[in-house]
Design a protein around this motif. Sequence first.
Motif, short mmCIF file in Angstrom:
data_model
loop_
_atom_site.label_atom_id
_atom_site.label_comp_id
_atom_site.label_asym_id
_atom_site.label_seq_id
_atom_site.Cartn_x
_atom_site.Cartn_y
_atom_site.Cartn_z
N LEU A 79 14.72 3.61 38.93
CA LEU A 79 14.30 2.79 37.83
C LEU A 79 15.38 2.24 37.18
O LEU A 79 15.22 0.94 36.60
N LYS A 80 16.45 2.80 37.15
CA LYS A 80 17.75 2.28 36.61
C LYS A 80 18.28 0.97 37.22
O LYS A 80 18.48 -0.10 36.54
N TYR A 81 17.95 0.77 38.55
CA TYR A 81 18.13 -0.42 39.21
C TYR A 81 17.41 -1.26 39.01
O TYR A 81 17.92 -2.39 38.79
N LEU A 82 16.17 -1.06 38.97
CA LEU A 82 15.26 -1.80 38.66
C LEU A 82 15.23 -2.61 37.20
O LEU A 82 14.97 -3.72 37.16
N MET A 83 15.44 -1.66 36.37
CA MET A 83 16.09 -2.37 35.07
C MET A 83 17.18 -3.16 35.04
O MET A 83 17.07 -4.26 34.09
N LEU A 86 10.31 -0.72 28.22
CA LEU A 86 9.63 0.52 29.05
C LEU A 86 8.62 1.29 28.34
O LEU A 86 8.29 2.47 28.34
N ALA A 87 7.86 0.61 27.31
CA ALA A 87 7.06 1.31 26.18
C ALA A 87 5.95 1.95 27.14
O ALA A 87 5.27 2.89 26.62
N LEU A 121 9.18 12.18 35.52
CA LEU A 121 8.27 11.10 35.33
C LEU A 121 6.86 11.71 35.72
O LEU A 121 6.81 12.66 36.73
N ASN A 122 5.58 11.44 34.96
CA ASN A 122 4.44 12.16 35.31
C ASN A 122 3.72 11.07 36.10
O ASN A 122 4.07 10.04 36.21
N LYS A 128 2.39 5.64 38.01
CA LYS A 128 1.52 4.61 38.31
C LYS A 128 1.92 3.15 37.49
O LYS A 128 1.80 2.22 38.04
N ALA A 129 2.17 3.48 36.28
CA ALA A 129 2.60 2.31 35.44
C ALA A 129 3.69 1.90 35.71
O ALA A 129 3.88 0.38 35.74
N LEU A 130 4.75 2.32 36.30
CA LEU A 130 6.11 1.71 36.94
C LEU A 130 5.92 1.08 38.08
O LEU A 130 6.30 -0.13 38.24
N ALA A 131 4.90 1.62 39.02
CA ALA A 131 4.49 0.98 40.22
C ALA A 131 3.83 -0.47 39.86
O ALA A 131 4.11 -1.55 40.60
N ASP A 132 2.95 -0.33 38.90
CA ASP A 132 2.50 -1.71 38.64
C ASP A 132 3.31 -2.74 37.90
O ASP A 132 3.18 -3.81 38.51
N LYS A 133 4.07 -2.07 37.35
CA LYS A 133 5.09 -3.17 36.34
C LYS A 133 5.88 -3.79 37.34
O LYS A 133 6.23 -4.94 37.49
N PHE A 134 6.66 -2.99 38.11
CA PHE A 134 7.70 -3.43 39.12
C PHE A 134 6.93 -3.89 40.63
O PHE A 134 7.78 -4.44 41.37
N LYS A 135 5.66 -3.82 40.82
CA LYS A 135 4.99 -4.15 41.99
C LYS A 135 5.72 -3.41 43.06
O LYS A 135 5.80 -4.24 44.31
#
Length: 133
Positions: free
Chosen positions: A80-84, A94-95, A113-114, A119-126
Motif C-alpha cells: 500500500l505504501k509503495y502504491l501510494m 485513502l478516505a 485491513l478488513n 476490495k476498495a484498495l484492489a478496485d482503486k489500484f486495479k
Amino acid sequence: MILEIEKIKNVWHDLKDILSVPHTDKQYKKLVKVLDELIDEVGNDEKHQLAPLLETVGNLIEEYENDHYIQPNAEPIEILKYLMQEKNLTQKDLAILGSQGVVSEILNGKRELNVRQIKALADKFKISPSAFI
C-alpha cells in the motif's frame, strides 16, 4: 588516479548506458538486455573477464527493481505504501479506508485491513485483492 579517470573519460560515452543506474523504464529494459547478453557470454564462468561486469549490471538492475516494483513477499502495508508513493497519494486520498485516524493506524501497522478495505484498495489500484492479504 587522475590517469585512471582520464582513461574512463575516453570510453565513458560508450559505457555510460551500461554502468549507470537506470532512472527510466526504457533504461531499465535496455540494461536487462545487456544482462541477458552478458549471461549468454559469461555463463557460470566466474573467472571470465566480463564476470565483474555481469555482477555490476545485475546489482544496478536489482536496485532499480527494489525501488520501482512491488516485491512478491512484501507485507500488505508495504505494498500500500509503495502504491501510494507511485501514485503520489497522501492519507487524505485513502478516505475509502475510513477516517484519517483509521488510515493512519493502518499505515502504522496498528490496524489490519478488513475485507471491505481490501476490495476498495484492489478496485482503486486495479490490482488483485490478494496483494493486500
